[in-house]
Enzyme design. Structure first.
Site, PDB file in Angstrom:
ATOM      1  N   LEU A 109       4.789  37.436 -60.839  1.00 37.37           N
ATOM      2  CA  LEU A 109       4.983  38.748 -61.444  1.00 37.37           C
ATOM      3  C   LEU A 109       4.834  38.554 -62.945  1.00 37.37           C
ATOM      4  O   LEU A 109       5.347  37.584 -63.499  1.00 37.37           O
ATOM      5  CB  LEU A 109       6.382  39.302 -61.132  1.00 37.37           C
ATOM      6  CG  LEU A 109       6.670  39.643 -59.656  1.00 37.37           C
ATOM      7  CD1 LEU A 109       8.131  40.051 -59.483  1.00 37.37           C
ATOM      8  CD2 LEU A 109       5.753  40.738 -59.149  1.00 37.37           C
ATOM      9  N   ASP A 110       4.122  39.467 -63.615  1.00 38.80           N
ATOM     10  CA  ASP A 110       3.895  39.258 -65.041  1.00 38.80           C
ATOM     11  C   ASP A 110       5.162  39.527 -65.848  1.00 38.80           C
ATOM     12  O   ASP A 110       6.183  39.977 -65.309  1.00 38.80           O
ATOM     13  CB  ASP A 110       2.701  40.083 -65.547  1.00 38.80           C
ATOM     14  CG  ASP A 110       2.924  41.582 -65.467  1.00 38.80           C
ATOM     15  OD1 ASP A 110       4.036  42.029 -65.780  1.00 38.80           O
ATOM     16  OD2 ASP A 110       1.978  42.311 -65.106  1.00 38.80           O
ATOM     17  N   LEU A 111       5.093  39.241 -67.119  1.00 43.02           N
ATOM     18  CA  LEU A 111       6.269  39.251 -67.992  1.00 43.02           C
ATOM     19  C   LEU A 111       7.049  40.559 -67.922  1.00 43.02           C
ATOM     20  O   LEU A 111       8.279  40.557 -67.885  1.00 43.02           O
ATOM     21  CB  LEU A 111       5.823  38.982 -69.440  1.00 43.02           C
ATOM     22  CG  LEU A 111       6.931  38.844 -70.483  1.00 43.02           C
ATOM     23  CD1 LEU A 111       7.728  37.566 -70.248  1.00 43.02           C
ATOM     24  CD2 LEU A 111       6.340  38.851 -71.887  1.00 43.02           C
ATOM     25  N   ASN A 112       6.335  41.693 -67.889  1.00 45.78           N
ATOM     26  CA  ASN A 112       6.987  42.995 -67.957  1.00 45.78           C
ATOM     27  C   ASN A 112       7.197  43.644 -66.595  1.00 45.78           C
ATOM     28  O   ASN A 112       7.516  44.826 -66.519  1.00 45.78           O
ATOM     29  CB  ASN A 112       6.170  43.937 -68.849  1.00 45.78           C
ATOM     30  CG  ASN A 112       6.084  43.441 -70.278  1.00 45.78           C
ATOM     31  OD1 ASN A 112       7.079  42.980 -70.826  1.00 45.78           O
ATOM     32  ND2 ASN A 112       4.910  43.515 -70.876  1.00 45.78           N
ATOM     33  N   THR A 113       7.024  42.865 -65.521  1.00 42.55           N
ATOM     34  CA  THR A 113       7.252  43.365 -64.166  1.00 42.55           C
ATOM     35  C   THR A 113       8.517  42.730 -63.616  1.00 42.55           C
ATOM     36  O   THR A 113       8.753  41.535 -63.793  1.00 42.55           O
ATOM     37  CB  THR A 113       6.060  43.036 -63.246  1.00 42.55           C
ATOM     38  OG1 THR A 113       4.882  43.649 -63.770  1.00 42.55           O
ATOM     39  CG2 THR A 113       6.298  43.564 -61.838  1.00 42.55           C
TER      40      THR A 113
END
Length: 301
Positions: A109-113
């Site tokens: 999951l990316d940083l902002n997810t």
């Protein structure tokens, strides 16, 4: 040989790579056992010294280790990597220690997810679940800023080409909200990097929140606070293994329930409270360590 196991299975179990990749590594001469270059078909026991690319592999407790899976509630702002030059918090910071091997994240999951992220100690399970031929349906809750029309929703399920790649959702539906900030549920089984965000951005819509809420039939339980984790029981582990044609697991680290009933609401609340306290203590320790390091660097100036 008693209590021995094939090399590729041992290397996969400790998380170096899939069995197929490890078979190729053995054929390429990258693996040795007790100082001798290994060949495909070789087996090893716990006392053997195995090296991969010249480095010793810690496999002493890897033979016949039970497959374990954690469900982690990833907060925004954490990276899916063990190391970061910028010193950002990692999803690995609060996972429980293992006697052998290492935790492997199943997907990213990316940083902002935020939301559900699975971890396992079984390298073969992790690699198969991430392989395109076994892509499992994931579901996301998406808060969108902007007006989403029925035509846009139809195109999202039919597919649009973005940067030379075809992107499409299996399903997308309105899930509440008023005005121009509305929630949608999105499910997809392939998933390119940042596909959900890119799809909405293609229609000039801004994603202000993105939360993974399920991975196949594994749901993000409300009892797991952000930064908390729970270990999945045998039924859930075997469900994941069945998705990728792996044999059933017979052992588990999760204590069985004394009855067939689910935990009462009181027990669920108690477990959730314990996890929240553990997360809070972990964050407090992190802040203390950062403050200590900051004071140390200031004193060096």
């Amino acid at each position: 040989m008693i209590n021995s196991e094939k090399l590729q299975k041992i290397l996969s179990r400790v998380g170096i790579g899939s069995r197929r990749a490890m078979e190729q590594a053995i054929n390429d001469g990258r693996v040795s056992v007790n100082g001798k270059i290994a060949k495909l078909g070789d087996r090893a026991v716990a006392t053997d010294v195995i090296r991969f690319d010249g480095r010793v592999v810690d496999h002493r407790n890897s033979l016949m280790v039970a497959c374990r899976v954690l469900a982690y509630h990833k907060p925004e702002g954490e990276i899916c990597s063990n190391k970061d030059p910028q010193g950002r918090p990692s999803v690995y910071d609060r996972l429980p220690p293992l006697n052998s091997g290492r935790w492997l994240n199943i997907g990213r999951l990316d940083l902002n997810t935020s939301g559900l992220l699975l971890f396992t100690n079984d390298g073969e399970l992790a690699h198969r679940l991430m392989h395109p031929s076994h892509e499992v349906t994931r579901e996301y809750a998406v808060r969108v800023f902007g007006e989403v029309t029925d035509e846009m929703l139809e195109l999202m399920t039919r597919g649009v080409e973005i940067d030379g790649q075809m992107n499409k959702f299996d399903r997308v539906e309105f899930d509440g909200g008023e005005g121009i900030n509305r929630w949608y549920k999105v499910s997809l089984h392939e998933g390119h990097n940042r596909e959900v965000r890119h799809m909405f951005e293609y229609f000039e819509l801004k994603v202000s929140r993105l939360i993974r809420i399920s991975y196949g039939d594994i749901k993000l339980e409300r009892a797991i606070p952000r930064g908390g984790w729970v270990e999945l029981g045998l039924n859930d582990v075997n469900y994941l293994r069945s998705l990728v044609d792996l044999p059933r697991e017979n052992e588990t680290y999760v204590k069985p329930q004394t009855s067939g009933k689910k935990d009462s609401k009181r027990e669920q609340f108690k477990k959730a409270l314990q996890i929240k306290r553990a997360v809070r203590r972990h964050r407090e320790r992190m802040f203390e360590n950062r403050a200590r390091k900051s004071r140390g660097s200031d004193s060096d100036k």
